[in-house]
Scaffold this active site. Structure first.
Site, PDB file in Angstrom:
ATOM      1  N   CYS A  58     -12.157  10.478  12.554  1.00 41.01           N
ATOM      2  CA  CYS A  58     -10.819  10.740  12.033  1.00 41.01           C
ATOM      3  C   CYS A  58     -10.908  11.555  10.753  1.00 41.01           C
ATOM      4  O   CYS A  58      -9.957  12.218  10.362  1.00 41.01           O
ATOM      5  CB  CYS A  58     -10.031   9.453  11.839  1.00 41.01           C
ATOM      6  SG  CYS A  58     -10.851   8.280  10.798  1.00 41.01           S
ATOM      7  N   GLU A  97      -4.567   3.035  10.448  1.00 39.66           N
ATOM      8  CA  GLU A  97      -5.509   4.152  10.220  1.00 39.66           C
ATOM      9  C   GLU A  97      -5.320   5.105  11.379  1.00 39.66           C
ATOM     10  O   GLU A  97      -5.948   4.966  12.417  1.00 39.66           O
ATOM     11  CB  GLU A  97      -6.956   3.640  10.214  1.00 39.66           C
ATOM     12  CG  GLU A  97      -7.299   2.670   9.132  1.00 39.66           C
ATOM     13  CD  GLU A  97      -7.263   3.290   7.751  1.00 39.66           C
ATOM     14  OE1 GLU A  97      -7.116   4.521   7.635  1.00 39.66           O
ATOM     15  OE2 GLU A  97      -7.360   2.525   6.781  1.00 39.66           O
TER      16      GLU A  97
HETATM   17  C1  UN1 Z   1     -13.149   7.003  11.511  1.00 45.76           C
HETATM   18  O1  UN1 Z   1     -13.452   8.107  11.967  1.00 45.76           O
HETATM   19  O2  UN1 Z   1     -12.283   6.291  12.080  1.00 45.76           O
HETATM   20  O3  UN1 Z   1     -15.759   8.514   6.386  1.00 45.76           O
HETATM   21  C2  UN1 Z   1     -13.824   6.387  10.344  1.00 45.76           C
HETATM   22  C3  UN1 Z   1     -16.282   8.548   7.502  1.00 45.76           C
HETATM   23  C4  UN1 Z   1     -16.777   7.251   8.080  1.00 45.76           C
HETATM   24  C5  UN1 Z   1     -15.665   6.488   8.704  1.00 45.76           C
HETATM   25  C6  UN1 Z   1     -14.814   7.271   9.659  1.00 45.76           C
HETATM   26  N1  UN1 Z   1     -17.363   6.460   7.025  1.00 45.76           N
HETATM   27  O4  UN1 Z   1     -16.408   9.566   8.148  1.00 45.76           O
END
Ligand code: UN1
Length: 509
Positions: free
Chosen positions: A295, A261
């Site tokens: 992210c 990820e």
């Molecule tokens: C991340 O930023 O690594 O969809 C995960 C989202 C959250 C998860 C983000 N449920 O923004």
């Protein structure tokens, strides 16, 4: 809102409430700071090489026992873990706020995400289905079975210090696997707290093998040992693309599996028919929320020229007025701090670079530095760009939103996809053709594509992850569980003949 005398006292009380033994956070050479004030809140001990070795050895032994426990019984552990998380939601959420800098609602939201994935995994523990497949041979049956895989290494990032562990761990446990967790070195306390909640759940359930869950605090060398250990068949790693470039090939080298990820560079397209009130709220949450440190944060915005001026002015109003600051000391704060001074420096350099390339920067300056000289609060930045160039092609973990005008939908779509990353995306439109095109095979090339919501804030029920430099991994819902199991195809002959597949003849007698 209550503010303890110092955050260190607050942390001590929270960890005490959560049941973390004092020696786990009061001694050790690793200093833990809160990004809210920059002050030191705890000391923890790093794992040494011998600790990593011990954790993997114990996980391997635990695996041999746990894999034979029926899956619905394994689900019972995750059900009780979910109950512990419900009980701890307020304390653990506040600890997330102190350690990662999220506003309280997002800190608790992260714990809710853990609870949700536990519920999902409990149901899944009775649904690890394999197929029955029609055999081409008479009196034969083919079937598919899913068996536990082995110890799973989980490497997580500071921005979702506990939820990402739970996406992996809840699935791994019901799938019959132990988990060895290397949390971000910036957020060890929440990890230690979660481990204690796990231990409590395990004690309540009983007969859970020792070593089913371990936390190893440390730098990247701890992660590297997990990446290279042949007893760990799967490593799930969240972090930068640079980290993935290191981890991916090393796992591939030993034929281990990876769930990567990595960086996102998420965009939205705002079309002429968009509901601008709705779009404004969605864009603000996605770009400013978590101080741009998800992210899935929104980083690029393509606005149709008929609504460009109106939306940009309204966004500027939001950017100019949104409350930034220490969310434990002020009500109504929507943006907390950047994680540290390095993040602030990177943000400032990127804004300068964008400016040199003709970008018009609105916001981005440091605030509250008089109150908190060692914490890094910034006004989120809106940058009108003349073209998709320079930093717009990279992920910067900060609240920077690049904005561009478009007049042709297909051009906007092409720009949308013309970056190395492919995590999340969205469109704001009430035109069914535009929406369907965006979600279609010739639309967004990302792992997540939304309509009339922003790119962030995904639910756990869907598979989470992205394409291209985002790494291709999928975690959480849908059939992401399959990555944590070993598939066996079995063919059973219940007849007296031995017909061969493909009609091959091989008569020896
Ligand atoms: C991340 O930023 O690594 O969809 C995960 C989202 C959250 C998860 C983000 N449920 O923004």
């Amino acid at each position: 809102m209550t503010v303890a005398t110092t955050l260190a006292t607050d942390v001590r009380d929270l960890l005490h409430d959560l049941g973390v033994p004092r020696d786990r956070f009061s001694q050790g050479s690793r200093v833990v700071r809160s990004p809210l004030t920059g002050e030191i809140v705890a000391h923890v001990q790093d794992a040494g090489r011998a600790d990593v070795e011990k954790a993997v050895t114990q996980a391997k032994t635990a695996f041999l026992e746990w894999r034979s426990v029926p899956a619905p019984k394994r689900g019972e552990l995750v059900r009780v873990l979910g109950e512990e998380l419900r009980r701890a939601k307020t304390s653990l959420g506040r600890l997330v706020t102190i350690e990662a800098g999220k506003i309280p609602s997002e800190g608790e939201g992260e714990v809710q995400e853990m609870i949700d994935i536990c519920d999902f995994a409990v149901g899944l523990s009775r649904q690890l289905y394999g197929l029955t497949i029609a055999s081409e041979r008479p009196n034969h049956r083919m079937m598919e079975q899913w068996h536990p895989l082995g110890p799973v290494g989980v490497i997580t990032s500071f921005n979702f210090p506990v939820a990402v562990w739970s996406w992996n761990a809840a699935l791994a446990f019901v799938c019959g696997n132990p988990v060895i967790w290397k949390p971000s070195e910036k957020t060890p306390l929440t990890a230690l707290a979660v481990q204690v909640l796990f231990e409590r759940a395990a004690a309540k359930v009983g007969r859970v093998p020792h070593g089913l869950s371990t936390v190893l605090i440390g730098d990247r060398d701890v992660g590297e040992v997990l990446v290279d250990d042949p007893r760990v068949p799967l490593v799930s790693a969240t972090g930068s693309t640079a980290m993935g470039r290191m981890v991916g090939p090393r796992l591939a080298q030993r034929f281990a599996r990876s769930i990567l990820e990595l960086g996102g560079n998420n965009a939205s397209i705002v079309c002429p028919s968009a509901d601008l009130d709705l779009a404004l709220r969605a864009i603000s949450f996605a770009a400013i929320g978590t101080a741009g440190q998800r992210c899935t944060s929104l980083r690029r915005l393509f606005i149709h020229d008929t609504v460009y001026d109106e939306l940009v002015v309204r966004l500027q109003q939001v950017y100019g007025s949104v409350r930034i600051g220490n969310p434990l000391a002020n009500d109504g704060v929507l943006a907390g701090p950047l994680i540290d001074g390095d993040a602030f420096e990177r943000m400032q350099n990127v804004l300068l670079e964008a400016q040199k390339l003709g970008g018009e920067v609105y916001g981005g300056e440091r605030v509250d530095d008089d109150k908190y000289p060692s914490a890094y609060y910034v006004r989120p930045a809106l940058v009108e760009m003349p073209a998709q160039i320079g930093p717009m092609l990279r992920e910067t973990f900060a609240p920077i939103l690049y904005v561009m005008k478009y007049s042709d939908f297909d051009v906007a779509l092409a720009l949308h996809n013309d970056v190395p990353q492919g995590l999340s995306s969205s469109i704001f439109s009430n035109d069914v053709r535009e929406v369907e095109k965006f979600l279609s095979v010739s639309g967004s090339d990302c792992g997540i594509a939304n309509a009339n919501i922003g790119p962030s804030g995904a639910e756990i029920g869907g598979a989470f992850g992205g394409e291209k430099e985002t790494g291709g991994g999928r975690e959480a819902g849908s059939d992401a569980w399959k990555a944590y199991m070993r598939r066996v195809t079995s063919t059973i002959n219940f007849g007296h003949e031995l017909p061969l597949a493909q009609g091959v003849r091989f008569d020896v007698g």
